[in-house]
Design a protein around this motif. Structure first.
Motif, PDB file in Angstrom:
ATOM      1  N   GLY A 114       0.808  -1.205   0.000  1.00 27.68           N
ATOM      2  CA  GLY A 114       0.000   0.000   0.000  1.00 27.68           C
ATOM      3  C   GLY A 114       0.842   1.256   0.000  1.00 27.68           C
ATOM      4  O   GLY A 114       2.067   1.214  -0.100  1.00 27.68           O
ATOM      5  N   MET A 115       0.150   2.372   0.125  1.00 27.17           N
ATOM      6  CA  MET A 115       0.792   3.683   0.187  1.00 27.17           C
ATOM      7  C   MET A 115      -0.013   4.530   1.155  1.00 27.17           C
ATOM      8  O   MET A 115      -1.246   4.510   1.131  1.00 27.17           O
ATOM      9  N   VAL A 116       0.679   5.244   2.034  1.00 27.33           N
ATOM     10  CA  VAL A 116      -0.005   6.195   2.906  1.00 27.33           C
ATOM     11  C   VAL A 116       0.543   7.573   2.564  1.00 27.33           C
ATOM     12  O   VAL A 116       1.744   7.748   2.362  1.00 27.33           O
ATOM     13  N   THR A 117      -0.370   8.540   2.455  1.00 22.70           N
ATOM     14  CA  THR A 117       0.001   9.878   2.010  1.00 22.70           C
ATOM     15  C   THR A 117      -0.510  10.926   2.986  1.00 22.70           C
ATOM     16  O   THR A 117      -1.326  10.636   3.859  1.00 22.70           O
ATOM     17  N   THR A 118      -0.060  12.141   2.772  1.00 18.71           N
ATOM     18  CA  THR A 118      -0.569  13.243   3.585  1.00 18.71           C
ATOM     19  C   THR A 118      -2.074  13.394   3.383  1.00 18.71           C
ATOM     20  O   THR A 118      -2.792  13.762   4.313  1.00 18.71           O
ATOM     21  N   THR A 119      -2.562  13.078   2.200  1.00 17.87           N
ATOM     22  CA  THR A 119      -4.005  13.141   1.942  1.00 17.87           C
ATOM     23  C   THR A 119      -4.751  12.117   2.792  1.00 17.87           C
ATOM     24  O   THR A 119      -5.818  12.415   3.334  1.00 17.87           O
ATOM     25  N   ASP A 120      -4.200  10.915   2.935  1.00 18.51           N
ATOM     26  CA  ASP A 120      -4.834   9.891   3.777  1.00 18.51           C
ATOM     27  C   ASP A 120      -4.927  10.362   5.224  1.00 18.51           C
ATOM     28  O   ASP A 120      -5.959  10.207   5.877  1.00 18.51           O
ATOM     29  N   LEU A 121      -3.840  10.943   5.729  1.00 20.75           N
ATOM     30  CA  LEU A 121      -3.829  11.424   7.111  1.00 20.75           C
ATOM     31  C   LEU A 121      -4.791  12.592   7.289  1.00 20.75           C
ATOM     32  O   LEU A 121      -5.508  12.667   8.291  1.00 20.75           O
ATOM     33  N   THR A 122      -4.840  13.480   6.323  1.00 19.14           N
ATOM     34  CA  THR A 122      -5.753  14.618   6.389  1.00 19.14           C
ATOM     35  C   THR A 122      -7.202  14.158   6.356  1.00 19.14           C
ATOM     36  O   THR A 122      -8.045  14.668   7.104  1.00 19.14           O
ATOM     37  N   ALA A 123      -7.504  13.175   5.507  1.00 18.81           N
ATOM     38  CA  ALA A 123      -8.871  12.642   5.431  1.00 18.81           C
ATOM     39  C   ALA A 123      -9.282  12.035   6.764  1.00 18.81           C
ATOM     40  O   ALA A 123     -10.422  12.217   7.213  1.00 18.81           O
ATOM     41  N   TYR A 124      -8.364  11.344   7.414  1.00 17.07           N
ATOM     42  CA  TYR A 124      -8.674  10.760   8.719  1.00 17.07           C
ATOM     43  C   TYR A 124      -8.927  11.864   9.756  1.00 17.07           C
ATOM     44  O   TYR A 124      -9.919  11.828  10.488  1.00 17.07           O
ATOM     45  N   LEU A 125      -8.044  12.851   9.798  1.00 17.39           N
ATOM     46  CA  LEU A 125      -8.186  13.924  10.783  1.00 17.39           C
ATOM     47  C   LEU A 125      -9.453  14.742  10.573  1.00 17.39           C
ATOM     48  O   LEU A 125     -10.047  15.241  11.522  1.00 17.39           O
ATOM     49  N   SER A 126      -9.887  14.871   9.322  1.00 21.78           N
ATOM     50  CA  SER A 126     -11.096  15.647   9.029  1.00 21.78           C
ATOM     51  C   SER A 126     -12.375  14.859   9.285  1.00 21.78           C
ATOM     52  O   SER A 126     -13.457  15.424   9.258  1.00 21.78           O
ATOM     53  N   GLY A 127     -12.225  13.559   9.510  1.00 20.92           N
ATOM     54  CA  GLY A 127     -13.393  12.719   9.727  1.00 20.92           C
ATOM     55  C   GLY A 127     -13.949  12.101   8.464  1.00 20.92           C
ATOM     56  O   GLY A 127     -14.959  11.413   8.504  1.00 20.92           O
ATOM     57  N   ALA A 128     -13.294  12.331   7.328  1.00 22.03           N
ATOM     58  CA  ALA A 128     -13.771  11.779   6.063  1.00 22.03           C
ATOM     59  C   ALA A 128     -13.637  10.257   6.022  1.00 22.03           C
ATOM     60  O   ALA A 128     -14.387   9.589   5.318  1.00 22.03           O
ATOM     61  N   VAL A 129     -12.684   9.704   6.760  1.00 21.77           N
ATOM     62  CA  VAL A 129     -12.542   8.250   6.916  1.00 21.77           C
ATOM     63  C   VAL A 129     -12.465   7.955   8.400  1.00 21.77           C
ATOM     64  O   VAL A 129     -12.028   8.792   9.192  1.00 21.77           O
ATOM     65  N   ASP A 130     -12.865   6.753   8.769  1.00 25.39           N
ATOM     66  CA  ASP A 130     -12.939   6.442  10.189  1.00 25.39           C
ATOM     67  C   ASP A 130     -11.785   5.632  10.745  1.00 25.39           C
ATOM     68  O   ASP A 130     -11.727   5.360  11.928  1.00 25.39           O
ATOM     69  N   GLY A 131     -10.855   5.190   9.924  1.00 21.50           N
ATOM     70  CA  GLY A 131      -9.720   4.423  10.424  1.00 21.50           C
ATOM     71  C   GLY A 131     -10.049   2.967  10.682  1.00 21.50           C
ATOM     72  O   GLY A 131      -9.228   2.227  11.190  1.00 21.50           O
ATOM     73  N   GLU A 132     -11.246   2.522  10.324  1.00 20.64           N
ATOM     74  CA  GLU A 132     -11.646   1.138  10.558  1.00 20.64           C
ATOM     75  C   GLU A 132     -11.788   0.339   9.258  1.00 20.64           C
ATOM     76  O   GLU A 132     -12.003  -0.855   9.309  1.00 20.64           O
ATOM     77  N   SER A 133     -11.650   0.991   8.116  1.00 21.57           N
ATOM     78  CA  SER A 133     -12.025   0.371   6.854  1.00 21.57           C
ATOM     79  C   SER A 133     -11.087  -0.729   6.380  1.00 21.57           C
ATOM     80  O   SER A 133     -11.497  -1.578   5.615  1.00 21.57           O
ATOM     81  N   ALA A 134      -9.840  -0.733   6.805  1.00 26.19           N
ATOM     82  CA  ALA A 134      -8.904  -1.740   6.288  1.00 26.19           C
ATOM     83  C   ALA A 134      -8.129  -2.405   7.414  1.00 26.19           C
ATOM     84  O   ALA A 134      -6.944  -2.626   7.309  1.00 26.19           O
ATOM     85  N   ARG A 135      -8.778  -2.769   8.471  1.00 22.59           N
ATOM     86  CA  ARG A 135      -8.119  -3.356   9.637  1.00 22.59           C
ATOM     87  C   ARG A 135      -7.464  -4.706   9.358  1.00 22.59           C
ATOM     88  O   ARG A 135      -6.782  -5.232  10.206  1.00 22.59           O
ATOM     89  N   ALA A 136      -7.638  -5.260   8.160  1.00 19.68           N
ATOM     90  CA  ALA A 136      -7.061  -6.560   7.857  1.00 19.68           C
ATOM     91  C   ALA A 136      -5.551  -6.574   7.997  1.00 19.68           C
ATOM     92  O   ALA A 136      -4.959  -7.610   8.255  1.00 19.68           O
ATOM     93  N   TRP A 137      -4.896  -5.433   7.831  1.00 16.26           N
ATOM     94  CA  TRP A 137      -3.441  -5.375   7.908  1.00 16.26           C
ATOM     95  C   TRP A 137      -2.939  -5.138   9.306  1.00 16.26           C
ATOM     96  O   TRP A 137      -1.754  -5.178   9.547  1.00 16.26           O
ATOM     97  N   THR A 138      -3.805  -4.863  10.261  1.00 16.03           N
ATOM     98  CA  THR A 138      -3.342  -4.559  11.608  1.00 16.03           C
ATOM     99  C   THR A 138      -3.277  -5.782  12.474  1.00 16.03           C
ATOM    100  O   THR A 138      -3.787  -6.816  12.170  1.00 16.03           O
TER     101      THR A 138
END
Length: 138
Positions: A114-138
């Motif tokens: 995968g790839m994690v970007t500043t956009t991914d982190l910003t989307a999480y901080l803004s509430g646009a994503v919940d951080g639960e969508s891809a827990r398969a890798w954790t």
């Protein structure tokens, strides 16, 4: 935020190219996909480098033609990486420390996952994503 892992925010699958890809083809792929980087991998999906839109700025500044270069000619090979189990706080620190906007997510056996970007982190901080969508890798 310490318990949110990269695997829950990363983009996967990631857009990859082999090192012998012509730079012009990589640029077209980035435009078609609406992305600002491609991950360069070998035949086993192991990381070889990253080519970003910033690299194309360097090509243009040198007045070089992207048509005459391969990805390998301009990719970054000293790539900062992370794992899917890393904390997003640690990745944010890496982004700031190295002044970068993309971090490939790698796995010892699967290579680039995968790839994690500043956009991914910003989307999480803004509430646009919940951080639960891809827990398969954790």
């Amino acid at each position: 935020m310490d318990d949110v892992f990269v695997g829950s925010l990363m983009t996967s699958p990631v857009t990859t190219v082999p090192a012998d890809t012509p730079a012009k083809a990589a640029a077209a792929l980035m435009l078609d996909e609406g992305i600002s980087s491609v991950v360069v991998v070998d035949e086993d999906n192991q990381l070889e480098g990253v080519l970003t839109s910033t690299d194309f700025v360097a090509i243009a500044a040198a007045e070089a033609s992207a048509a005459s270069f391969s990805v390998a000619d301009h990719m970054t090979t000293d790539v900062v990486t992370t794992t899917a189990q890393a904390s997003i706080v640690d990745v944010a620190d890496l982004l700031i420390e190295h002044g970068i906007h993309h971090v490939p997510v790698v796995d010892d056996t699967e290579g680039v996952v995968g790839m994690v970007t500043t956009t991914d982190l910003t989307a999480y901080l803004s509430g646009a994503v919940d951080g639960e969508s891809a827990r398969a890798w954790t």
